[in-house]
Design an enzyme around this catalytic site. Structure first.
Site, PDB file in Angstrom:
ATOM      1  N   GLU A 164       5.666  -3.585   0.719  1.00 60.29           N
ATOM      2  CA  GLU A 164       5.655  -3.144  -0.774  1.00 60.29           C
ATOM      3  C   GLU A 164       4.718  -1.890  -1.001  1.00 60.29           C
ATOM      4  O   GLU A 164       3.534  -1.758  -0.712  1.00 60.29           O
ATOM      5  CB  GLU A 164       5.027  -4.226  -1.676  1.00 60.29           C
ATOM      6  CG  GLU A 164       5.460  -5.832  -1.500  1.00 60.29           C
ATOM      7  CD  GLU A 164       6.908  -5.833  -2.450  1.00 60.29           C
ATOM      8  OE1 GLU A 164       7.071  -4.609  -3.127  1.00 60.29           O
ATOM      9  OE2 GLU A 164       7.374  -6.859  -2.588  1.00 60.29           O
ATOM     10  N   GLY A 184       0.812  -1.316   0.088  1.00 57.27           N
ATOM     11  CA  GLY A 184      -0.011  -0.021  -0.047  1.00 57.27           C
ATOM     12  C   GLY A 184       0.749   1.346   0.009  1.00 57.27           C
ATOM     13  O   GLY A 184       2.146   1.194  -0.445  1.00 57.27           O
ATOM     14  N   SER A 185       0.323   2.340   0.612  1.00 61.79           N
ATOM     15  CA  SER A 185       0.944   3.552   0.484  1.00 61.79           C
ATOM     16  C   SER A 185       2.226   3.755   1.538  1.00 61.79           C
ATOM     17  O   SER A 185       2.030   2.901   2.632  1.00 61.79           O
ATOM     18  CB  SER A 185       0.070   4.681   0.721  1.00 61.79           C
ATOM     19  OG  SER A 185      -0.494   4.590   2.021  1.00 61.79           O
ATOM     20  N   CYS A 225       1.461  -0.070  -8.876  1.00 61.77           N
ATOM     21  CA  CYS A 225       2.626   0.316  -8.192  1.00 61.77           C
ATOM     22  C   CYS A 225       3.877   0.681  -8.899  1.00 61.77           C
ATOM     23  O   CYS A 225       4.827   1.465  -9.171  1.00 61.77           O
ATOM     24  CB  CYS A 225       3.113  -0.611  -6.987  1.00 61.77           C
ATOM     25  SG  CYS A 225       3.031  -2.326  -7.525  1.00 61.77           S
ATOM     26  N   THR A 274       1.032   4.752   4.899  1.00 64.99           N
ATOM     27  CA  THR A 274       0.328   3.752   6.018  1.00 64.99           C
ATOM     28  C   THR A 274       1.485   2.633   6.347  1.00 64.99           C
ATOM     29  O   THR A 274       1.732   2.194   7.466  1.00 64.99           O
ATOM     30  CB  THR A 274      -0.623   2.828   5.171  1.00 64.99           C
ATOM     31  OG1 THR A 274      -1.761   3.750   4.920  1.00 64.99           O
ATOM     32  CG2 THR A 274      -1.109   1.789   6.025  1.00 64.99           C
ATOM     33  N   GLY A 275       2.537   2.424   5.264  1.00 66.76           N
ATOM     34  CA  GLY A 275       3.674   1.634   5.551  1.00 66.76           C
ATOM     35  C   GLY A 275       4.363   2.091   6.834  1.00 66.76           C
ATOM     36  O   GLY A 275       4.871   1.176   7.614  1.00 66.76           O
TER      37      GLY A 275
END
Ligand code: NAD
Length: 477
Positions: free
Chosen positions: A249, A227-228, A283, A231-232
């Site tokens: 990722e 995800g973004s 991505c 958030t990571g």
């Protein structure tokens, strides 16, 4: 209106609160999904924990055979799964197989292939050292319970990338799909539970908060996140508190560099799909194109011709290969980036204006006249807009490619593969493709560096990433 349910310990589980899943092409409500409570998240983790020892203790051959049956279930239900992807995520149905425009049928087919390949791979014991006095072996052990958090852009395929390698090596899984694309993933997991023992793969659903409960629970042993970057970072903080390893990722801002000796006509289709796969909501799509001044006009023209010929519409309709943007937040971001480019004096080669009406439709848009530092170049657009930047000196193009805090993919386009390879080696990215872009493969490790994350998925390296090494050291004599 049907409420779709989570699968926990092999059983269907609802919740008091639900949320609607909406078709972004039409605004139609597709169904409801549960908002899992914190207690339900804990229940799902407990179910995965109970199932894990016996799942890991099964002979390897048995686990592999069960996973091949998972692939058969996916194949048997591919049409229904693809329809969920099209209605919920909005990539058009498209064709099947590697040579097709990568639509929803391709995604369902990819789920099958990305199940078969890990099922056929092994992690044999490695001998780290051996002499007359000792033998040191590296064995690979599952972590235990894997928490997986998925995004909305490839909702089924990314779920499979997280689930399948994890269970192949003896982990069990709790997965939370994106709140934008929940039902398709709940259906996928419900179907694969038909052949897997209960508790091996479980779901929870709801907004980011539900994900935060999952990743911060001390019952989790490994986190797979796609995800973004924002958030990571939050998930990495939660993982650090429990000393839990993560695979991250994250987003990318892939540069594609067209060298002076490339053939614009021959590469145009590859470049186009490298950038606009899934409406650019991928991505590792090409998100900034650096073209040598000697072929700039020809390249822009070739891309414009393809962009203007591509049919856009409701992906359930025959012949449509481009759909709308998936959600309002992403749509607003694309509009804002194109507006900022217009204000900066950029040239809109094609597109550049939302068409209005239902659905978050935005035309394929090519933008020239921008330089590094413009928002559309520096920020991940994650949508159907491509800035094309003119360069004179290859050294400058390499410096441009490397200047951002992102390093997922990149590509170099040239008639001379050796020259391209030399440039590729100097680009800071987890993968650099030559004369293609985004061409992932289930045998080839894939992952980012810098702000795009760490850890890899796919192939033998991807299997290792969901295990921990254990050394068995034997004294001889
Ligand atoms: P996102 O980060 O907004 O959401 C991803 C998931 O995280 C969702 O399921 C969401 O509910 C959950 N989440 C949100 N807050 C959370 C929290 N605090 N704790 C736990 N979970 C939480 O990302 P998105 O908009 O769904 O996806 C788009 C981004 O993903 C883009 O940046 C794209 O480049 C990236 N992406 C990367 C890859 C890759 O392989 N590197 C693949 C696909 C997408």
């Amino acid at each position: 209106m049907k409420t779709y349910l989570n699968t926990v310990d092999g059983a269907a589980v609802g919740a008091d609160k639900t949320f609607d899943s909406i078709n972004p092409a039409t605004g139609e409500v597709l169904g409801r999904a549960p908002v899992s409570t914190r207690a339900q998240v804990a229940d799902a983790i407990a179910a995965a924990r109970r199932a894990q020892p016996s799942w890991a203790a099964r002979p390897d051959a048995e686990r592999k055979a069960l996973m091949m049956r998972v692939a058969e279930v996916i194949k048997a239900n591919a049409a229904a799964l693809a329809e969920w992807v099209t209605r919920e995520q909005v990539k058009p149905l498209g064709g099947v197989g590697p040579d097709q425009v990568p639509g929803a049928r391709f995604e369902a087919w990819g789920c099958e292939v990305w199940t078969q390949v890990p099922a056929s791979l092994d992690l044999p014991v490695e001998v780290a050292f051996e002499d007359d006095t000792r033998r040191d072996e590296i064995h690979r052990k599952p972590f235990g319970v894997v928490a997986a958090i998925a995004p909305w852009n490839w909702p089924l395929l990314i779920a499979i990338w997280q689930i399948i390698p994890s269970i192949r090596v003896g982990n069990t899984v709790v997965i939370k799909p994106s709140e934008y694309t929940t039902i398709g993933t709940l259906e996928l997991v419900r179907l694969i539970n038909e052949v897997l023992p209960k508790g091996v793969v479980n779901t929870v659903s709801g907004p980011g908060e539900v994900g935060s409960w999952l990743v911060s629970d001390p019952g989790v042993d490994k986190i797979m996140f796609t995800g973004s970057a924002a958030t990571g970072s939050r998930i990495a903080e939660a993982a650090a508190r429990n000393m839990v390893p993560t695979t991250m990722e994250l987003g990318g801002n892939d540069a594609a560099i067209v060298l002076p000796d490339a053939d614009p006509k021959a590469m145009a289709m590859g470049l186009f799909w490298g950038a606009f796969i899934n409406m650019g909501q991928t991505c590792a799509a090409a998100k900034r194109l650096y073209v040598h001044e000697s072929l700039f006009d020809q390249t822009v023209q070739a891309l414009k011709e393809i962009a203007q010929a591509v049919p856009m519409g409701n992906g359930m309709d025959d012949g449509v290969v481009m759909g709308p943007i998936q959600n309002k937040m992403q749509f607003d971001k694309v509009v804002s980036l194109v507006d900022s480019a217009k204000k900066a004096g950029a040239t809109i080669v094609c597109g550049g204006q939302a068409r209005g009406g239902p659905g978050y439709f935005y035309p394929l848009t090519l933008v020239t006249g921008l330089e590094d530092g413009a928002r559309l170049v520096d920020e991940e657009q994650f949508g159907p807009v491509l800035p094309i930047i003119k360069y004179r000196d290859v050294e400058d193009a390499i410096a441009s490619a490397n200047r951002l805090d992102a390093g997922l993919g990149a590509s170099v386009w040239s008639s001379d593969v050796e020259k391209a390879r030399e440039v590729a080696g100097r680009i800071q990215a987890g993968t650099v493709w030559i004369n293609q872009h985004g061409m992932i493969h289930p045998m080839v490790p894939f992952g980012g560096i810098k702000g795009s994350g760490y850890g890899v998925e796919f192939g033998v390296e991807g299997l290792k990433a969901v295990t921990r090494p254990q050394v068995i050291s034997v004294k001889k004599g």
